[in-house]
Design a protein around this motif. Sequence first.
Motif, mmCIF file in Angstrom:
data_model
loop_
_atom_site.group_PDB
_atom_site.id
_atom_site.type_symbol
_atom_site.label_atom_id
_atom_site.label_comp_id
_atom_site.label_asym_id
_atom_site.label_seq_id
_atom_site.Cartn_x
_atom_site.Cartn_y
_atom_site.Cartn_z
ATOM 1 N N ASN A 65 16.614 -6.202 -70.084
ATOM 2 C CA ASN A 65 17.443 -5.051 -70.467
ATOM 3 C C ASN A 65 18.891 -5.765 -70.652
ATOM 4 O O ASN A 65 19.639 -6.227 -69.530
ATOM 5 C CB ASN A 65 17.295 -4.036 -69.560
ATOM 6 C CG ASN A 65 15.912 -3.170 -69.577
ATOM 7 O OD1 ASN A 65 15.583 -3.397 -70.860
ATOM 8 N ND2 ASN A 65 15.786 -2.471 -68.885
ATOM 9 N N VAL A 66 19.635 -5.135 -71.658
ATOM 10 C CA VAL A 66 21.130 -5.645 -71.801
ATOM 11 C C VAL A 66 21.592 -4.210 -72.154
ATOM 12 O O VAL A 66 21.512 -3.663 -73.338
ATOM 13 C CB VAL A 66 21.430 -6.559 -72.804
ATOM 14 C CG1 VAL A 66 22.909 -6.696 -72.941
ATOM 15 C CG2 VAL A 66 20.606 -7.809 -72.807
ATOM 16 N N PRO A 67 22.587 -3.458 -71.332
ATOM 17 C CA PRO A 67 23.265 -2.196 -71.422
ATOM 18 C C PRO A 67 24.313 -2.635 -72.410
ATOM 19 O O PRO A 67 25.057 -3.590 -72.345
ATOM 20 C CB PRO A 67 23.641 -1.804 -70.229
ATOM 21 C CG PRO A 67 22.837 -2.278 -69.065
ATOM 22 C CD PRO A 67 22.587 -3.791 -69.751
ATOM 23 N N ILE A 68 24.671 -1.700 -73.298
ATOM 24 C CA ILE A 68 25.574 -1.745 -74.606
ATOM 25 C C ILE A 68 26.344 -0.499 -74.367
ATOM 26 O O ILE A 68 26.134 0.366 -74.676
ATOM 27 C CB ILE A 68 25.063 -1.856 -75.836
ATOM 28 C CG1 ILE A 68 24.089 -3.184 -76.072
ATOM 29 C CG2 ILE A 68 26.004 -2.108 -76.870
ATOM 30 C CD1 ILE A 68 24.561 -4.523 -75.715
ATOM 31 N N ARG A 69 27.681 -0.673 -73.739
ATOM 32 C CA ARG A 69 28.514 0.463 -73.315
ATOM 33 C C ARG A 69 29.681 0.708 -74.345
ATOM 34 O O ARG A 69 30.046 1.714 -74.440
ATOM 35 C CB ARG A 69 29.174 0.242 -71.928
ATOM 36 C CG ARG A 69 28.198 0.311 -70.766
ATOM 37 C CD ARG A 69 28.704 -0.403 -69.412
ATOM 38 N NE ARG A 69 29.016 -1.715 -69.457
ATOM 39 C CZ ARG A 69 27.976 -2.619 -68.952
ATOM 40 N NH1 ARG A 69 27.152 -2.332 -68.540
ATOM 41 N NH2 ARG A 69 28.322 -3.829 -68.925
ATOM 42 N N ASN A 70 30.027 -0.330 -75.291
ATOM 43 C CA ASN A 70 31.049 -0.051 -76.200
ATOM 44 C C ASN A 70 30.741 -0.773 -77.241
ATOM 45 O O ASN A 70 29.989 -1.671 -77.414
ATOM 46 C CB ASN A 70 32.420 -0.143 -75.485
ATOM 47 C CG ASN A 70 32.352 -1.612 -74.739
ATOM 48 O OD1 ASN A 70 32.166 -2.428 -75.390
ATOM 49 N ND2 ASN A 70 32.817 -1.516 -73.507
ATOM 50 N N ARG A 111 16.445 -6.525 -74.709
ATOM 51 C CA ARG A 111 16.387 -5.090 -75.050
ATOM 52 C C ARG A 111 17.777 -4.602 -74.911
ATOM 53 O O ARG A 111 18.221 -4.417 -73.894
ATOM 54 C CB ARG A 111 15.320 -4.571 -74.345
ATOM 55 C CG ARG A 111 15.455 -3.152 -74.678
ATOM 56 C CD ARG A 111 14.154 -2.343 -73.802
ATOM 57 N NE ARG A 111 13.823 -2.756 -72.636
ATOM 58 C CZ ARG A 111 12.442 -2.854 -72.258
ATOM 59 N NH1 ARG A 111 11.696 -2.311 -72.693
ATOM 60 N NH2 ARG A 111 12.723 -3.227 -70.896
ATOM 61 N N ALA A 112 18.551 -4.482 -76.098
ATOM 62 C CA ALA A 112 19.799 -3.828 -76.030
ATOM 63 C C ALA A 112 19.549 -2.426 -75.833
ATOM 64 O O ALA A 112 18.895 -1.755 -76.699
ATOM 65 C CB ALA A 112 20.383 -4.155 -77.115
ATOM 66 N N LEU A 113 20.203 -1.612 -74.892
ATOM 67 C CA LEU A 113 20.049 -0.139 -74.632
ATOM 68 C C LEU A 113 21.423 0.422 -75.019
ATOM 69 O O LEU A 113 22.299 0.316 -74.541
ATOM 70 C CB LEU A 113 19.902 0.045 -73.060
ATOM 71 C CG LEU A 113 18.632 -0.531 -72.704
ATOM 72 C CD1 LEU A 113 18.170 -0.440 -71.014
ATOM 73 C CD2 LEU A 113 17.147 0.182 -73.354
#
Length: 440
Positions: free
Chosen positions: A44-49, A65-67
């Motif tokens: 998982n790769v959190p995408i915040r901006n 997996r971009a979240l």
Amino acid sequence: MKKYQLAVLPFVLSWLGTFPTCFGSSTIPADSSRNRVNVAVMTNVPIRNVAELNRFLTSPQTNKRALLSGTYNVGASGLQRTGAWNNVLVTAPTGATILTSGSTALLFQGPQAMNRVKLDNLTFRSTSTGGGYPMLFSNDLVSFHGWEIARCTFIGTGTGNYNAFGIIQYSTVSKSGGSSSDLYIHDCSFLNIPRMGMEILSQGYDKVRLANLTIVRNRFENKAANSGEKYRMATSLSGLITNVYHARNRSVNAKDIAYEFVNVKNALADNNTAIASLETAVGYSITDDGHNSTERITVRGGNFNMTSRPFQVYGARDVHFIGGTYLGHRGIDINCQNSTFDGLNITVHSTTVESSWQFSAACSGNTLANSVISSFGAVKAGYHPAFESVVLRSGTSNNKISRVTTRLGRKADGVHYTDGSVQNQGESTNTVQGVVVKLE
């Protein structure tokens, strides 16, 4: 394809006798399971901006997996995927919007690998009222093998000249392009798109560059007219594209054409529907642009209510319509070879006095059978009844019409233009048998 139980096998074999030999049986010509992502091995790769999203797009990614969540305002220029991607999922478990003030939110480009990629539950939104490239766009530099677009929503302004989703697999300017396969677009919504919901082009006629496409359960809807754009189709597939399954899609208020197939081979259009009331639109348009390569296309079932022709077939061969209910405000126009039209229910309430069904001059080797061709009720609905129910024009040959019921509507004065029988103006090799004529 799962096997049928023995109890229903006799019925199935009987029904398959009417199915076109181009598929041998009821086999679907595309496989949606090929080259899909494997989430079990992903990190998982959190995408915040927007900055993080841009970094993810431009960097090599494998088993990621971009979240996404919330809204990513990418400005007028949008973002570009240029990194090499293998087994990548970009998803928004609770929904996310990629917003652009231009026409393009996300561009896939460049020669880097793109294998087993999925976009899931994303919204692409444009506030543009001008023109430009599609909101989600793959250009001629890209060769992908496995691209799935699932549960995504595309929202336009209804004004301007841009598509929602587009592929240009071959550039007619540089005369070059990649080769791609295994596209799967399903359960998506295309709302108020100024031009086309999907325009998929592969117009390098040196070889097939785009193969194995599955387009199913998508919804296309426009709520207002767009007088500044002529071609406002739900889906347009044009060029040397092969092995297509286009099924259970729904178009509301397309303009010009709902579903277009040009130079496509080995396609099954299965139980699609289309309704048009805002602007003039044909249901299915199956044509050839001079490359003599539109062939082996089957259209099965479905329900159409169109402001123009329910369907038209020009310059193609080995085309097969099986079943379906069609209402239109122009007559069916056919100019093709070695094709069949079976089990159709056609009603034409026309905006002009013409035939309900016309075989044009170059038609040969076609069969129209087991169908109802009607213009009953046209005057009551505010339109014209047919002049002729079915006509074979001068130059037609070796066509067969059998077991057809023609229903000729009456004019406002209570009489009919003709006697309702099939008119053969072509060669004596055309045959007409078992036709039942009914007059309103």
